[in-house]
Design a protein around this motif. Sequence first.
Motif, PDB file in Angstrom:
ATOM      1  N   GLY A  17       0.816  -1.213   0.000  1.00 40.48           N
ATOM      2  CA  GLY A  17       0.000   0.000   0.000  1.00 40.48           C
ATOM      3  C   GLY A  17       0.851   1.264   0.000  1.00 40.48           C
ATOM      4  O   GLY A  17       1.909   1.302   0.621  1.00 40.48           O
ATOM      5  N   GLY A  18       0.364   2.292  -0.711  1.00 40.10           N
ATOM      6  CA  GLY A  18       1.021   3.599  -0.652  1.00 40.10           C
ATOM      7  C   GLY A  18       0.855   4.131   0.760  1.00 40.10           C
ATOM      8  O   GLY A  18      -0.246   4.080   1.305  1.00 40.10           O
ATOM      9  N   MET A  19       1.929   4.612   1.368  1.00 41.96           N
ATOM     10  CA  MET A  19       1.848   5.052   2.763  1.00 41.96           C
ATOM     11  C   MET A  19       2.676   6.308   2.988  1.00 41.96           C
ATOM     12  O   MET A  19       3.891   6.315   2.751  1.00 41.96           O
ATOM     13  N   VAL A  67       2.043   4.451  -8.382  1.00 41.21           N
ATOM     14  CA  VAL A  67       1.998   5.609  -7.473  1.00 41.21           C
ATOM     15  C   VAL A  67       0.618   5.651  -6.829  1.00 41.21           C
ATOM     16  O   VAL A  67      -0.393   5.490  -7.503  1.00 41.21           O
ATOM     17  N   ASN A  68       0.589   5.853  -5.510  1.00 49.68           N
ATOM     18  CA  ASN A  68      -0.681   6.089  -4.825  1.00 49.68           C
ATOM     19  C   ASN A  68      -0.876   7.597  -4.666  1.00 49.68           C
ATOM     20  O   ASN A  68      -0.021   8.277  -4.096  1.00 49.68           O
ATOM     21  N   LEU A  69      -1.977   8.085  -5.198  1.00 51.29           N
ATOM     22  CA  LEU A  69      -2.289   9.515  -5.090  1.00 51.29           C
ATOM     23  C   LEU A  69      -3.615   9.726  -4.351  1.00 51.29           C
ATOM     24  O   LEU A  69      -4.681   9.491  -4.924  1.00 51.29           O
ATOM     25  N   THR A  93      -5.680   5.480  -6.703  1.00 53.01           N
ATOM     26  CA  THR A  93      -6.238   6.688  -6.115  1.00 53.01           C
ATOM     27  C   THR A  93      -6.977   6.316  -4.823  1.00 53.01           C
ATOM     28  O   THR A  93      -7.448   5.186  -4.678  1.00 53.01           O
ATOM     29  N   SER A  94      -7.057   7.268  -3.910  1.00 55.20           N
ATOM     30  CA  SER A  94      -7.763   7.018  -2.647  1.00 55.20           C
ATOM     31  C   SER A  94      -8.287   8.347  -2.127  1.00 55.20           C
ATOM     32  O   SER A  94      -7.962   9.407  -2.670  1.00 55.20           O
ATOM     33  N   ALA A  95      -9.109   8.275  -1.069  1.00 60.18           N
ATOM     34  CA  ALA A  95      -9.589   9.465  -0.365  1.00 60.18           C
ATOM     35  C   ALA A  95     -10.229  10.504  -1.290  1.00 60.18           C
ATOM     36  O   ALA A  95      -9.799  11.657  -1.336  1.00 60.18           O
ATOM     37  N   ALA A 135     -10.520  -3.001  -1.545  1.00 55.10           N
ATOM     38  CA  ALA A 135     -11.528  -2.831  -0.498  1.00 55.10           C
ATOM     39  C   ALA A 135     -10.796  -2.940   0.832  1.00 55.10           C
ATOM     40  O   ALA A 135     -10.167  -3.957   1.125  1.00 55.10           O
ATOM     41  N   GLU A 136     -10.879  -1.843   1.601  1.00 53.49           N
ATOM     42  CA  GLU A 136     -10.049  -1.740   2.805  1.00 53.49           C
ATOM     43  C   GLU A 136     -10.910  -1.716   4.069  1.00 53.49           C
ATOM     44  O   GLU A 136     -11.694  -0.795   4.284  1.00 53.49           O
ATOM     45  N   GLY A 137     -10.759  -2.733   4.887  1.00 54.49           N
ATOM     46  CA  GLY A 137     -11.479  -2.807   6.164  1.00 54.49           C
ATOM     47  C   GLY A 137     -10.887  -1.848   7.183  1.00 54.49           C
ATOM     48  O   GLY A 137      -9.746  -1.405   7.043  1.00 54.49           O
ATOM     49  N   ALA A 140      -7.347  -1.394   9.102  1.00 53.77           N
ATOM     50  CA  ALA A 140      -6.160  -0.888   8.403  1.00 53.77           C
ATOM     51  C   ALA A 140      -5.513   0.303   9.086  1.00 53.77           C
ATOM     52  O   ALA A 140      -6.176   1.076   9.785  1.00 53.77           O
ATOM     53  N   GLY A 141      -4.226   0.474   8.815  1.00 53.94           N
ATOM     54  CA  GLY A 141      -3.520   1.685   9.226  1.00 53.94           C
ATOM     55  C   GLY A 141      -3.904   2.829   8.300  1.00 53.94           C
ATOM     56  O   GLY A 141      -4.427   2.607   7.204  1.00 53.94           O
ATOM     57  N   GLY A 142      -3.685   4.041   8.745  1.00 52.59           N
ATOM     58  CA  GLY A 142      -3.957   5.206   7.897  1.00 52.59           C
ATOM     59  C   GLY A 142      -5.397   5.679   8.026  1.00 52.59           C
ATOM     60  O   GLY A 142      -6.062   5.421   9.018  1.00 52.59           O
ATOM     61  N   GLY A 170      -6.446  -4.403   4.880  1.00 53.32           N
ATOM     62  CA  GLY A 170      -6.880  -4.168   6.254  1.00 53.32           C
ATOM     63  C   GLY A 170      -6.701  -5.411   7.093  1.00 53.32           C
ATOM     64  O   GLY A 170      -7.477  -6.368   6.983  1.00 53.32           O
ATOM     65  N   GLY A 171      -5.649  -5.435   7.900  1.00 56.97           N
ATOM     66  CA  GLY A 171      -5.440  -6.557   8.815  1.00 56.97           C
ATOM     67  C   GLY A 171      -4.746  -7.754   8.191  1.00 56.97           C
ATOM     68  O   GLY A 171      -4.731  -8.834   8.781  1.00 56.97           O
ATOM     69  N   ILE A 172      -4.159  -7.574   7.004  1.00 55.10           N
ATOM     70  CA  ILE A 172      -3.500  -8.706   6.336  1.00 55.10           C
ATOM     71  C   ILE A 172      -1.985  -8.540   6.487  1.00 55.10           C
ATOM     72  O   ILE A 172      -1.405  -7.583   5.981  1.00 55.10           O
ATOM     73  N   VAL A 189      -4.026  -8.960  -2.450  1.00 56.30           N
ATOM     74  CA  VAL A 189      -4.040  -8.241  -1.165  1.00 56.30           C
ATOM     75  C   VAL A 189      -3.230  -6.954  -1.275  1.00 56.30           C
ATOM     76  O   VAL A 189      -2.275  -6.876  -2.060  1.00 56.30           O
ATOM     77  N   GLN A 190      -3.622  -5.968  -0.490  1.00 55.55           N
ATOM     78  CA  GLN A 190      -2.787  -4.780  -0.310  1.00 55.55           C
ATOM     79  C   GLN A 190      -2.387  -4.754   1.164  1.00 55.55           C
ATOM     80  O   GLN A 190      -3.238  -4.802   2.055  1.00 55.55           O
ATOM     81  N   ILE A 191      -1.091  -4.704   1.383  1.00 57.35           N
ATOM     82  CA  ILE A 191      -0.549  -4.772   2.744  1.00 57.35           C
ATOM     83  C   ILE A 191       0.135  -3.451   3.069  1.00 57.35           C
ATOM     84  O   ILE A 191       0.971  -2.974   2.290  1.00 57.35           O
ATOM     85  N   GLY A 192      -0.224  -2.867   4.224  1.00 59.46           N
ATOM     86  CA  GLY A 192       0.406  -1.612   4.622  1.00 59.46           C
ATOM     87  C   GLY A 192       1.291  -1.806   5.837  1.00 59.46           C
ATOM     88  O   GLY A 192       2.521  -1.749   5.758  1.00 59.46           O
ATOM     89  N   THR A 193       0.651  -2.057   6.977  1.00 56.66           N
ATOM     90  CA  THR A 193       1.361  -2.142   8.262  1.00 56.66           C
ATOM     91  C   THR A 193       2.634  -2.977   8.194  1.00 56.66           C
ATOM     92  O   THR A 193       3.709  -2.536   8.611  1.00 56.66           O
ATOM     93  N   ARG A 194       2.550  -4.191   7.649  1.00 55.31           N
ATOM     94  CA  ARG A 194       3.736  -5.060   7.690  1.00 55.31           C
ATOM     95  C   ARG A 194       4.899  -4.438   6.913  1.00 55.31           C
ATOM     96  O   ARG A 194       6.039  -4.508   7.343  1.00 55.31           O
TER      97      ARG A 194
HETATM   98  C1  LIG Z   1       1.545   4.751   8.113  1.00 58.29           C
HETATM   99  C2  LIG Z   1       0.484   4.529   7.073  1.00 58.29           C
HETATM  100  C3  LIG Z   1       0.271   5.487   6.098  1.00 58.29           C
HETATM  101  C4  LIG Z   1      -0.702   5.288   5.101  1.00 58.29           C
HETATM  102  N1  LIG Z   1      -0.849   6.224   4.119  1.00 58.29           N
HETATM  103  C5  LIG Z   1      -1.722   5.998   3.097  1.00 58.29           C
HETATM  104  C6  LIG Z   1      -1.801   6.902   1.988  1.00 58.29           C
HETATM  105  O1  LIG Z   1      -1.078   7.891   1.910  1.00 58.29           O
HETATM  106  N2  LIG Z   1      -2.686   6.614   0.991  1.00 58.29           N
HETATM  107  C7  LIG Z   1      -3.493   5.501   1.028  1.00 58.29           C
HETATM  108  O2  LIG Z   1      -4.280   5.292   0.110  1.00 58.29           O
HETATM  109  N3  LIG Z   1      -3.418   4.622   2.059  1.00 58.29           N
HETATM  110  C8  LIG Z   1      -2.547   4.838   3.070  1.00 58.29           C
HETATM  111  N4  LIG Z   1      -2.410   3.905   4.070  1.00 58.29           N
HETATM  112  C9  LIG Z   1      -3.176   2.641   3.966  1.00 58.29           C
HETATM  113  C10 LIG Z   1      -2.338   1.554   3.265  1.00 58.29           C
HETATM  114  O3  LIG Z   1      -2.057   1.894   1.927  1.00 58.29           O
HETATM  115  C11 LIG Z   1      -3.025   0.180   3.271  1.00 58.29           C
HETATM  116  O4  LIG Z   1      -4.204   0.182   2.508  1.00 58.29           O
HETATM  117  C12 LIG Z   1      -3.377  -0.262   4.693  1.00 58.29           C
HETATM  118  O5  LIG Z   1      -2.290  -0.031   5.541  1.00 58.29           O
HETATM  119  C13 LIG Z   1      -3.739  -1.741   4.685  1.00 58.29           C
HETATM  120  O6  LIG Z   1      -4.059  -2.209   5.958  1.00 58.29           O
HETATM  121  P1  LIG Z   1      -2.965  -2.794   6.984  1.00 58.29           P
HETATM  122  O7  LIG Z   1      -2.302  -1.602   7.578  1.00 58.29           O
HETATM  123  O8  LIG Z   1      -3.792  -3.528   7.993  1.00 58.29           O
HETATM  124  O9  LIG Z   1      -2.036  -3.679   6.216  1.00 58.29           O
HETATM  125  C14 LIG Z   1      -1.467   4.098   5.092  1.00 58.29           C
HETATM  126  C15 LIG Z   1      -1.226   3.131   6.077  1.00 58.29           C
HETATM  127  C16 LIG Z   1      -0.261   3.325   7.047  1.00 58.29           C
HETATM  128  C17 LIG Z   1      -0.002   2.247   8.065  1.00 58.29           C
END
Ligand SMILES: Cc1cc2nc3c(=O)[nH]c(=O)nc-3n(C[C@H](O)[C@H](O)[C@H](O)COP(=O)(O)O)c2cc1C
Length: 312
Positions: A17-19, A67-69, A93-95, A135-137, A140-142, A170-172, A189-194
């Motif tokens: 995931g873009g973070m 790129v995540n925008l 794209t998000s948000a 689809a993000e539960g 998820a972080g963020g 979300g939670g994966i 899957v899209q993974i952020g936290t890990r």
């Molecule tokens: C520190 C952090 C920053 C994030 N920033 C963005 C962001 O800029 N844009 C976005 O679409 N999602 C953002 N996310 C969400 C992640 O892209 C991803 O969808 C989400 O972390 C997945 O859930 P998980 O954290 O349980 O793996 C962010 C997540 C974290 C943890």
Amino acid sequence: MNRITSLFGITYPIVQGGMVWCSGWRLASAVSNAGGLGLLGAGSMHPDTLREHIRKCRAATSKPFGVNLPLMYPQIDEAMQLVADEGVKIVFTSAGSPKKWTGWLHERGITVVHVVSSSRFAQKAEEAGVDAVVAEGFEAGGHNGREETTTLCLIPAVRRATALPLIAAGGIATGEAMLAVRALGAEGVQIGTRFALTEESSASDVFKNYCLQLEEGDTRLLLKKLAPTRLVKGKFLDAVSVAEASGATEEQLRELLGKGRAKRGIFEGDLEEGELEIGQIASLLKGKGIQPVAEVMDELVQAYENGLKALL
Ligand SMILES: Cc1cc2nc3c(=O)[nH]c(=O)nc-3n(C[C@H](O)[C@H](O)[C@H](O)COP(=O)(O)O)c2cc1C
């Protein structure tokens, strides 16, 4: 091979995931080099910085990356033009609403994926013509959906609501979780936290180590009047909780948040004054330590394959 791996031209249906403040060129290229899809998190980058990261990412991998925008990005027109000019082929794209930009990106040959938190938004994304949805539960972080729908409830609902290729988030954080969402109808899957807590993430080691010792219940979804955000326990979460309990207005919360707090928390490791964002699943990673991306990818793929065999 499935619809997700063939849409992006990748080996494993694993998207990083873009973070904000975590996913620069080092993280994105490491994930792409390991066979997943790395995404640059443009949300925390000035357009010039984004250009630099795109170029560095391209130099660091010959594999596809994107790129995540977030659509609330202040200079969105400039960022979109830049992404197209730099020859980026995949945009998440998000948000915001995908209506305005999806056609524009398609005309330039760019694959578009939109992040949603409900089946209603998934249908809107399908109407806008996106190529796939995440689809993000609310685990998820963020930033998160106000409705607080969990991944377990959201994925089958979105699967029923659209025919689009579906990526669960979300939670994966494990191969077993990848298997679970596959059973629910997700194709990737899209993974952020890990990934935020790996060596290649640009977050501060102080932030990573803090998140790697969290217990269950140490994150909460707050700031619903602004943008619902999953915050980690600490001084800022306490201040927001107190403000919200006493009925703080949107304006008061905006003032409390101020400017640059996420950078201070995540990138600079200021655990006192910073805004700390991570997903619920961080508590499952307790004791793992900061791992390199290649090791995480190996663990994900191995556990997925072993889990699949065990179920048969
Ligand atoms: C520190 C952090 C920053 C994030 N920033 C963005 C962001 O800029 N844009 C976005 O679409 N999602 C953002 N996310 C969400 C992640 O892209 C991803 O969808 C989400 O972390 C997945 O859930 P998980 O954290 O349980 O793996 C962010 C997540 C974290 C943890």
